[in-house]
Motif scaffolding. Sequence first.
Motif, PDB file in Angstrom:
ATOM      1  N   CYS A  33       6.422  -1.316   5.010  1.00 22.16           N
ATOM      2  CA  CYS A  33       6.239   0.000   4.964  1.00 22.16           C
ATOM      3  C   CYS A  33       7.356   0.998   5.663  1.00 22.16           C
ATOM      4  O   CYS A  33       7.765   0.188   6.806  1.00 22.16           O
TER       5      CYS A  33
ATOM      6  N   GLU B 271       6.165  -0.552   0.472  1.00 23.77           N
ATOM      7  CA  GLU B 271       5.408   0.910   0.134  1.00 23.77           C
ATOM      8  C   GLU B 271       6.070   1.879   1.264  1.00 23.77           C
ATOM      9  O   GLU B 271       6.402   1.554   2.234  1.00 23.77           O
ATOM     10  N   GLU B 272       6.165   3.297   0.608  1.00 25.04           N
ATOM     11  CA  GLU B 272       6.572   4.168   1.723  1.00 25.04           C
ATOM     12  C   GLU B 272       5.157   4.475   2.560  1.00 25.04           C
ATOM     13  O   GLU B 272       4.040   4.512   2.263  1.00 25.04           O
TER      14      GLU B 272
ATOM     15  N   ASP C 106       3.966   6.896   3.785  1.00 21.20           N
ATOM     16  CA  ASP C 106       2.680   7.890   3.184  1.00 21.20           C
ATOM     17  C   ASP C 106       1.611   7.388   2.501  1.00 21.20           C
ATOM     18  O   ASP C 106       0.601   7.808   2.541  1.00 21.20           O
ATOM     19  N   ASP C 107       1.873   6.449   1.956  1.00 22.72           N
ATOM     20  CA  ASP C 107       0.979   5.639   0.874  1.00 22.72           C
ATOM     21  C   ASP C 107       0.318   4.548   1.675  1.00 22.72           C
ATOM     22  O   ASP C 107      -0.536   3.703   1.060  1.00 22.72           O
TER      23      ASP C 107
ATOM     24  N   GLU D 178      -2.355   2.913   4.747  1.00 33.28           N
ATOM     25  CA  GLU D 178      -3.461   3.485   5.668  1.00 33.28           C
ATOM     26  C   GLU D 178      -3.318   2.390   6.660  1.00 33.28           C
ATOM     27  O   GLU D 178      -3.270   1.309   6.231  1.00 33.28           O
TER      28      GLU D 178
ATOM     29  N   GLU E 164       6.544  12.401   8.457  1.00 35.21           N
ATOM     30  CA  GLU E 164       5.823  11.628   7.697  1.00 35.21           C
ATOM     31  C   GLU E 164       5.191  10.446   8.231  1.00 35.21           C
ATOM     32  O   GLU E 164       4.480   9.662   7.897  1.00 35.21           O
TER      33      GLU E 164
END
Length: 150
Positions: free
Chosen positions: A7, A35-36, A38-39, A41, A66
């Motif tokens: 990420c 994944e970025e 922001d996406d 958890e 971000e």
Amino acid sequence: MASILICFASMSGNTEDIADLLESHLSAEHEVTLEEIDDVEPSDLTDYDAVLIGSYTWNDGDLPYEVEDFYDDLEEEDLSGLPVAVFGSGDSIYPMYCEAVHTLEKRVKECGAELVCEGLKIEMNPDTEEDLASCRAFAAAVSDHLKVSI
């Protein structure tokens, strides 16, 4: 086959380029999810066998906006024993070169994660032979760790 999450946060594309290189090196032997940040958890990090976190450094050593929520939410996670490695891009004209790498490493260690190698710091875009070799070595260190621990 180990599952790895990569990420990242990238503004100019430099950190994303590093993430793409790492994915290309790791995907031959592992199942890699890119994944970025922001996406992602922080509570989902333990769904993976290893996690690579990438961020550029903003201003004079700051985390980019971000990444701030991700960083704050990490504090509540138990990452005990989770293999983690941190990478990032920066500009050495600033005195706190790639400080986001150190900031994130400190937080994941506080959460119990196992840092599997020294953070990867790349000056701007990973376009020199030295940068490419550093990315290969970083990916190999993560992969080697997984082969031993899984």
